[in-house]
Design a protein around this motif. Structure first.
Motif, PDB file in Angstrom:
ATOM      1  N   ASP A  46      37.256  47.805  33.862  1.00  0.00           N
ATOM      2  CA  ASP A  46      36.502  46.812  33.704  1.00  0.00           C
ATOM      3  C   ASP A  46      36.701  46.171  32.035  1.00  0.00           C
ATOM      4  O   ASP A  46      36.625  47.061  31.170  1.00  0.00           O
ATOM      5  CB  ASP A  46      35.186  47.048  34.078  1.00  0.00           C
ATOM      6  CG  ASP A  46      34.745  47.594  35.300  1.00  0.00           C
ATOM      7  OD1 ASP A  46      35.528  47.020  36.214  1.00  0.00           O
ATOM      8  OD2 ASP A  46      33.744  48.067  35.804  1.00  0.00           O
ATOM      9  N   ASP A  47      36.760  45.186  32.020  1.00  0.00           N
ATOM     10  CA  ASP A  47      37.074  44.231  30.666  1.00  0.00           C
ATOM     11  C   ASP A  47      38.056  44.963  29.925  1.00  0.00           C
ATOM     12  O   ASP A  47      37.699  45.226  28.500  1.00  0.00           O
ATOM     13  CB  ASP A  47      35.346  44.469  30.268  1.00  0.00           C
ATOM     14  CG  ASP A  47      34.552  43.708  30.885  1.00  0.00           C
ATOM     15  OD1 ASP A  47      34.650  42.473  31.281  1.00  0.00           O
ATOM     16  OD2 ASP A  47      33.325  44.192  31.101  1.00  0.00           O
ATOM     17  N   GLU A  88      29.891  39.054  44.222  1.00  0.00           N
ATOM     18  CA  GLU A  88      30.428  38.692  43.059  1.00  0.00           C
ATOM     19  C   GLU A  88      31.068  39.719  42.235  1.00  0.00           C
ATOM     20  O   GLU A  88      32.076  39.612  41.554  1.00  0.00           O
ATOM     21  CB  GLU A  88      29.528  37.747  42.072  1.00  0.00           C
ATOM     22  CG  GLU A  88      29.022  36.427  42.762  1.00  0.00           C
ATOM     23  CD  GLU A  88      30.046  35.807  43.257  1.00  0.00           C
ATOM     24  OE1 GLU A  88      30.881  35.348  42.322  1.00  0.00           O
ATOM     25  OE2 GLU A  88      30.066  35.112  44.343  1.00  0.00           O
ATOM     26  N   ARG A  89      30.439  40.872  41.973  1.00  0.00           N
ATOM     27  CA  ARG A  89      31.232  42.074  41.172  1.00  0.00           C
ATOM     28  C   ARG A  89      32.280  42.295  41.991  1.00  0.00           C
ATOM     29  O   ARG A  89      33.227  42.720  41.298  1.00  0.00           O
ATOM     30  CB  ARG A  89      30.087  42.995  41.235  1.00  0.00           C
ATOM     31  CG  ARG A  89      30.303  44.379  40.342  1.00  0.00           C
ATOM     32  CD  ARG A  89      29.682  45.496  40.673  1.00  0.00           C
ATOM     33  NE  ARG A  89      29.825  46.236  42.003  1.00  0.00           N
ATOM     34  CZ  ARG A  89      30.732  47.096  42.340  1.00  0.00           C
ATOM     35  NH1 ARG A  89      31.797  47.330  41.463  1.00  0.00           N
ATOM     36  NH2 ARG A  89      30.782  47.460  43.467  1.00  0.00           N
ATOM     37  N   LYS A  91      34.445  40.648  43.762  1.00  0.00           N
ATOM     38  CA  LYS A  91      35.281  39.393  43.487  1.00  0.00           C
ATOM     39  C   LYS A  91      35.941  39.757  42.152  1.00  0.00           C
ATOM     40  O   LYS A  91      37.132  39.469  41.998  1.00  0.00           O
ATOM     41  CB  LYS A  91      34.600  38.110  43.528  1.00  0.00           C
ATOM     42  CG  LYS A  91      34.378  37.556  45.219  1.00  0.00           C
ATOM     43  CD  LYS A  91      33.720  36.353  45.248  1.00  0.00           C
ATOM     44  CE  LYS A  91      33.397  35.691  46.504  1.00  0.00           C
ATOM     45  NZ  LYS A  91      32.793  34.339  46.581  1.00  0.00           N
ATOM     46  N   LYS A  92      35.017  40.038  41.196  1.00  0.00           N
ATOM     47  CA  LYS A  92      35.648  40.308  40.021  1.00  0.00           C
ATOM     48  C   LYS A  92      36.684  41.450  39.892  1.00  0.00           C
ATOM     49  O   LYS A  92      37.535  41.283  39.200  1.00  0.00           O
ATOM     50  CB  LYS A  92      34.345  40.536  38.822  1.00  0.00           C
ATOM     51  CG  LYS A  92      33.612  39.277  38.559  1.00  0.00           C
ATOM     52  CD  LYS A  92      32.481  39.597  37.535  1.00  0.00           C
ATOM     53  CE  LYS A  92      31.811  38.387  37.219  1.00  0.00           C
ATOM     54  NZ  LYS A  92      30.778  38.489  36.497  1.00  0.00           N
ATOM     55  N   GLN A  93      36.386  42.384  40.705  1.00  0.00           N
ATOM     56  CA  GLN A  93      37.356  43.657  40.780  1.00  0.00           C
ATOM     57  C   GLN A  93      38.635  42.946  41.664  1.00  0.00           C
ATOM     58  O   GLN A  93      39.650  43.593  41.254  1.00  0.00           O
ATOM     59  CB  GLN A  93      36.535  44.572  41.746  1.00  0.00           C
ATOM     60  CG  GLN A  93      35.345  45.480  41.206  1.00  0.00           C
ATOM     61  CD  GLN A  93      36.047  46.078  39.704  1.00  0.00           C
ATOM     62  OE1 GLN A  93      36.727  46.896  39.803  1.00  0.00           O
ATOM     63  NE2 GLN A  93      35.079  45.988  38.753  1.00  0.00           N
ATOM     64  N   ASP A  95      40.057  40.402  40.897  1.00  0.00           N
ATOM     65  CA  ASP A  95      40.780  39.603  39.580  1.00  0.00           C
ATOM     66  C   ASP A  95      41.423  40.896  39.132  1.00  0.00           C
ATOM     67  O   ASP A  95      42.539  40.650  38.420  1.00  0.00           O
ATOM     68  CB  ASP A  95      39.512  38.971  38.650  1.00  0.00           C
ATOM     69  CG  ASP A  95      39.110  38.006  39.155  1.00  0.00           C
ATOM     70  OD1 ASP A  95      39.620  37.223  40.228  1.00  0.00           O
ATOM     71  OD2 ASP A  95      37.745  37.428  38.717  1.00  0.00           O
ATOM     72  N   TYR A 139      38.293  35.242  49.130  1.00  0.00           N
ATOM     73  CA  TYR A 139      38.748  35.162  47.690  1.00  0.00           C
ATOM     74  C   TYR A 139      39.804  35.666  47.421  1.00  0.00           C
ATOM     75  O   TYR A 139      41.053  35.327  46.739  1.00  0.00           O
ATOM     76  CB  TYR A 139      37.598  35.725  46.976  1.00  0.00           C
ATOM     77  CG  TYR A 139      37.860  35.686  45.233  1.00  0.00           C
ATOM     78  CD1 TYR A 139      37.640  34.351  44.733  1.00  0.00           C
ATOM     79  CD2 TYR A 139      38.245  36.715  44.440  1.00  0.00           C
ATOM     80  CE1 TYR A 139      38.268  33.970  43.602  1.00  0.00           C
ATOM     81  CE2 TYR A 139      38.246  36.696  43.253  1.00  0.00           C
ATOM     82  CZ  TYR A 139      38.336  35.300  42.588  1.00  0.00           C
ATOM     83  OH  TYR A 139      38.482  35.172  41.149  1.00  0.00           O
TER      84      TYR A 139
END
Length: 287
Positions: A46-47, A88-89, A91-93, A95, A139
Motif C-alpha cells: 500500500d502506497d 473502493e478499497r 479496487k485500489k488493490q 491498481d 474494474y
C-alpha cells in the motif's frame, strides 16, 4: 503447469525479518520455482510504488514471474457506507495488481463467525456479495485482470457456495482460486470438491493437512473445522489429503496455469516450502 510458491509460505521468515520480500523472490527462484504469488503478509504494498517496482525488477532478474496478487476483503459490513468503502478499497488493490504486472488477483469476499455460516445466511448475503464482486471484476477488466474468490474463511468455503457466487457474478474474468486443502475446513472431501471446481479455476493452491476426528483433540498447533474435527498444516505429500489423486485430476483436466504451493505447517518455513515444492514436482511428473 507453472510451479511456484506463495509468499505466505514464508510468512514466519518475513515477519521475523529473517528475509525480506525481495530476498524471498530470489530464494524461490533458487529452489526452481517458476513464479511467486504475492500475499501482502509480513510486508505491505500500500502506497509503496518503489517496493512494487523493486519486486518487478527482482522477479525479472531472477527469471521468475509474479503470478497472482492475493488480498483479504470482506463485503459483509454493518453499514452501507462501510460496504461501499470496502468495494473502493479493493479496487485500489486492483491498481496495485496492475502495477505489479499480474493478470490474476484473488480477493476474499465474505467472512462471518462459524455460528453465522449457515446456508440460510449465505443466501441472505449473496446479493451483496455478488454486487461487490461484479464492481471489482468490471474494474479489473479494464486492466485485463481476472479476479477470483478463494474457498476460504468458512463462510464461502464449500465448493457449491463458491460455484454459486461465480455463477451469479457472471463475469468471464471472475473465477476461483482453487485451494485443494481449504475444503477440509468445512469438512468437505478435497478430491470431490476439486472435481467440482477445477473447471472454474484461474489459479490453484496446493497445500496439505493432517486430519484428526473431533474426539481426538491433538492440542496446540491444530485448529477446528466447522464440524469440530481438527486440522494441522503439513508439508505437501506428508498429510492426509490424497495428493496423488488431486494432482491427477488437475493434470487430466488440462489446467496448465499457475500452481502455487502454500505451506503452513509447523516445520521451519523454508524447509517445509522446499520439500513441498519438490514433492509436488515429483507427483506431477508421475501423474
Amino acid at each position: 503447469m507453472k510451479l511456484g510458491l506463495s509468499s505466505y509460505s514464508l510468512f514466519s521468515a518475513l515477519q521475523s525479518k529473517e528475509i525480506n520480500i525481495l530476498e524471498a523472490i530470489q530464494w524461490i527462484a533458487d529452489q526452481g520455482g517458476e513464479h511467486i504469488e504475492m500475499v501482502p503478509m509480513g510486508f505491505s504494498l500500500d502506497d509503496d510504488p518503489d517496493l512494487i517496482h523493486a519486486i518487478r525488477q527482482r522477479a525479472e532478474n531472477a527469471g521468475i514471474e509474479i503470478s497472482n496478487y492475493a488480498i483479504s476483503a470482506n463485503f459483509i459490513t454493518s453499514t452501507n457506507e462501510e460496504y461501499e468503502n470496502e468495494i473502493e478499497r479493493v479496487k485500489k488493490q486492483v491498481d496495485i495488481a496492475n502495477l505489479l504486472g499480474v493478470k490474476l488477483m484473488r480477493h476474499d469476499v465474505a467472512s462471518r463467525p462459524v455460528n453465522e455460516t449457515s446456508i440460510e445466511q449465505f443466501e441472505e448475503d449473496l446479493p451483496s456479495i455478488v454486487y461487490a464482486c461484479r464492481q471489482v471484476a468490471d474494474y479489473a477488466a479494464t486492466f485485463g485482470i481476472t479476479t477470483s474468490v478463494e474457498n476460504h474463511g468458512y463462510f464461502i468455503q464449500a465448493s457449491d457456495r463458491v460455484r454459486t457466487v461465480i455463477n451469479h457474478v457472471d463475469r468471464t474474468n471472475f473465477k476461483t482460486t482453487l485451494d485443494i486443502g481449504n475444503f477440509m475446513c468445512v469438512d468437505e472431501d478435497s478430491v470431490s470438491a476439486v472435481k467440482k471446481n477445477i473447471s472454474l479455476a484461474s489459479m490453484i493452491h496446493i497445500k496439505d493437512f493432517y486430519l484428526r476426528p473431533s474426539y481426538n483433540n491433538p492440542g496446540e498447533g491444530w485448529f477446528p473445522t466447522t464440524a469440530g474435527n481438527y486440522l494441522r498444516g503439513a508439508i505437501v505429500g506428508h498429510g492426509d489429503i490424497d495428493m496423488r489423486e488431486i494432482v491427477k485430476i488437475i493434470k487430466q483436466s488440462g489446467y496448465d496455469g499457475y500452481v502455487s504451493v502454500e505451506f503452513e505447517g509447523l516445520e521451519e518455513c523454508k524447509k517445509g516450502s522446499k520439500i513441498s515444492m519438490d514433492n509436488l514436482r515429483r507427483l506431477w511428473e508421475e501423474a
